[in-house]
Design an enzyme around this catalytic site. Structure first.
Site, PDB file in Angstrom:
ATOM      1  CB  THR A  64       1.625   0.096   4.934  1.00 44.43           C
ATOM      2  OG1 THR A  64       1.562  -0.972   3.991  1.00 44.43           O
ATOM      3  CG2 THR A  64       2.984   0.075   5.603  1.00 44.43           C
ATOM      4  N   GLY A  65       0.118  -2.443   6.007  1.00 41.13           N
ATOM      5  CA  GLY A  65       0.149  -3.756   6.651  1.00 41.13           C
ATOM      6  C   GLY A  65      -1.257  -4.277   6.885  1.00 41.13           C
ATOM      7  N   GLY A 117      -4.629  -4.363   7.795  1.00 43.22           N
ATOM      8  CA  GLY A 117      -5.555  -3.307   8.144  1.00 43.22           C
ATOM      9  C   GLY A 117      -6.414  -3.608   9.352  1.00 43.22           C
ATOM     10  CB  THR A 134      -0.849   0.007   1.291  1.00 38.15           C
ATOM     11  OG1 THR A 134      -1.750  -1.065   1.229  1.00 38.15           O
ATOM     12  CG2 THR A 134      -1.593   1.324   1.486  1.00 38.15           C
ATOM     13  NE  ARG A 147      -9.150  -6.621   4.695  1.00 39.49           N
ATOM     14  CZ  ARG A 147      -8.094  -5.840   4.567  1.00 39.49           C
ATOM     15  NH1 ARG A 147      -7.919  -5.132   3.472  1.00 39.49           N
ATOM     16  NH2 ARG A 147      -7.200  -5.759   5.520  1.00 39.49           N
ATOM     17  CB  VAL A 148     -13.410  -2.173   3.777  1.00 35.73           C
ATOM     18  CG1 VAL A 148     -12.776  -0.799   3.948  1.00 35.73           C
ATOM     19  CG2 VAL A 148     -14.384  -2.159   2.594  1.00 35.73           C
ATOM     20  N   GLY A 149     -10.122  -2.616   4.293  1.00 34.78           N
ATOM     21  CA  GLY A 149      -9.030  -2.488   5.260  1.00 34.78           C
ATOM     22  C   GLY A 149      -9.008  -1.121   5.921  1.00 34.78           C
ATOM     23  CG  ASP A 150      -5.183   0.087   7.251  1.00 34.40           C
ATOM     24  OD1 ASP A 150      -5.246  -0.796   6.368  1.00 34.40           O
ATOM     25  OD2 ASP A 150      -4.149   0.722   7.496  1.00 34.40           O
TER      26      ASP A 150
HETATM   27  C1  SD4 Z   1      -5.156  -3.251   3.987  1.00 33.44           C
HETATM   28  N1  SD4 Z   1      -3.427  -1.881   4.920  1.00 33.44           N
HETATM   29  O1  SD4 Z   1      -5.999  -3.331   3.112  1.00 33.44           O
HETATM   30  C2  SD4 Z   1      -3.892  -2.477   3.697  1.00 33.44           C
HETATM   31  C3  SD4 Z   1      -2.910  -3.377   3.054  1.00 33.44           C
HETATM   32  C4  SD4 Z   1      -1.522  -2.849   3.036  1.00 33.44           C
HETATM   33  O2  SD4 Z   1       0.609  -2.916   2.303  1.00 33.44           O
HETATM   34  O3  SD4 Z   1      -1.154  -1.926   3.647  1.00 33.44           O
HETATM   35  N2  SD4 Z   1      -0.642  -3.408   2.329  1.00 33.44           N
HETATM   36  O4  SD4 Z   1      -5.265  -3.807   5.072  1.00 33.44           O
END
Ligand code: SD4
Length: 337
Positions: A248-249, A251, A197, A225-228
């Site tokens: 990032t990471g 979510g 991300t 699904r929705v992330g952060d």
């Molecule tokens: C998520 N935070 O959809 C995002 C994914 C992400 O590097 O950061 N990837 O959870």
């Protein structure tokens, strides 16, 4: 030399010394404008685009929008824009958010077939009374704003990754919660990359912050699904009195802890950007039900003085910083594990 000339000479000398310290990137001094973004390889290109605006006294808002669009437009990017990895049913669904120095913000989530979700997020911010539009509603809004509906196809690398994932993964196309549990796809499956991300934060020449965050989300996530990343306070937060943060990471962990908001609040309490990020990662470590070695979390933060920092859960999170004194310097974030 009279007294006034001596003073002038000494002042010029001390300015030269502090500039050289800044040039080495150890800046505790004001070095704005500054822009930084997640994951070094893509951050370099994105920062350059943002810098083309910042260096000409443009706004941080225009800069971060322009910057992250570089990643969105990169068809080879695994994790941002329409070239990104699909969900477990083969659909690419995009999340993005943007926030400015006035606390105005906008986001889109679960958006399909639109090339630049960050521009749609900005339109949500500027042209609607709302903060977040999702799914078909977000798409309809984008079309009304003149965005084009792109073809529903996967990039070659996403198609390959999807095919491989279907062969190997324990995550089934139709999830069986009793059998598989409700874990999200790990971001660190045997070292393979399932994330990248772009989160970008910037302070412009007049001291205003903005941030942008855009992603295709975790690859092979459940449909819907929705992330952060599109959620203000989770993947992105800006408070002009304090600073900005992005994440990032995984979510899920970042949402659970209001991660980017938390980082900004730690900076408000007086912690440096790096320490603020570290404290947010520690918070996640203390509450996550997931295996810490299988997930990644990375935060970036920037404060009023132009000081910046990042911190991650696991090793491997890097970022790039661009300013008058730092030409996309690479930083390997320290990590908890
Ligand atoms: C998520 N935070 O959809 C995002 C994914 C992400 O590097 O950061 N990837 O959870």
């Amino acid at each position: 030399m009279n007294r006034r000339e001596v003073m002038k000479f000494l002042t010029a000398g001390s300015m030269m010394v502090s500039t050289s310290i800044l040039a080495r990137g150890k800046g505790s001094k004001d070095i704005k404008p500054v822009v930084l973004s997640t994951w070094y390889n893509q951050a370099v290109h994105a920062n350059n685009a943002a810098w083309s605006i910042l260096k000409n006294s443009g706004t941080a808002l225009d800069a971060v929008e322009m910057g992250v669009m570089v990643s969105e437009n990169d068809w080879s990017n695994c994790c941002v824009g329409l070239g990104g990895n699909p969900d477990r049913e083969g659909n690419v669904t995009l999340d993005a958010s943007i926030m400015n120095h006035l606390g105005q913000c906008g986001g889109v989530a679960f958006l399909e077939r639109i090339k630049n979700p960050i521009k749609v997020a900005r339109a949500v911010m500027e042209k609607t009374p709302h903060v977040l539009l999702v799914g078909s509603g977000a798409q309809l809004f984008a079309l009304e704003q003149g965005f084009r509906l792109e073809e529903n196809i996967l990039s070659d690398h996403a198609q390959n990754a999807f095919t491989e994932w279907k062969k190997k993964s324990k995550y089934q196309l139709k999830i069986n919660i009793e059998k598989d549990g409700i874990d999200v796809p790990p971001t660190l499956p045997n070292g393979e990359k399932n994330h990248d991300t772009i989160g970008m934060i910037a302070i412009d020449a007049i001291g205003n912050f903005s941030g942008a965050c855009t992603t295709s989300g975790l690859g092979f996530k459940m449909h819907g699904r929705v992330g952060d990343s599109p959620i203000i306070g989770a993947g992105l937060y800006v408070d002009n009195a304090v600073g900005a943060a992005t994440a990032t990471g995984n979510g899920e962990e970042v949402i659970r802890t209001c991660g980017s908001f938390l980082v900004v609040e730690f900076m408000r309490q007086g912690y440096s950007p790096e320490k603020a990020c570290k404290k947010a990662v520690e918070r996640i470590k203390n509450i996550t039900p997931n295996k810490l070695s299988e997930i990644q979390i990375g935060f970036l933060a920037l404060n009023k003085k132009g000081e910046f920092g990042g911190f991650a859960l696991n090793k491997g999170f890097d970022f790039a910083v661009k300013s008058t004194y730092l030409d996309n310097e690479k930083y390997d974030a320290k990590s908890l594990i």
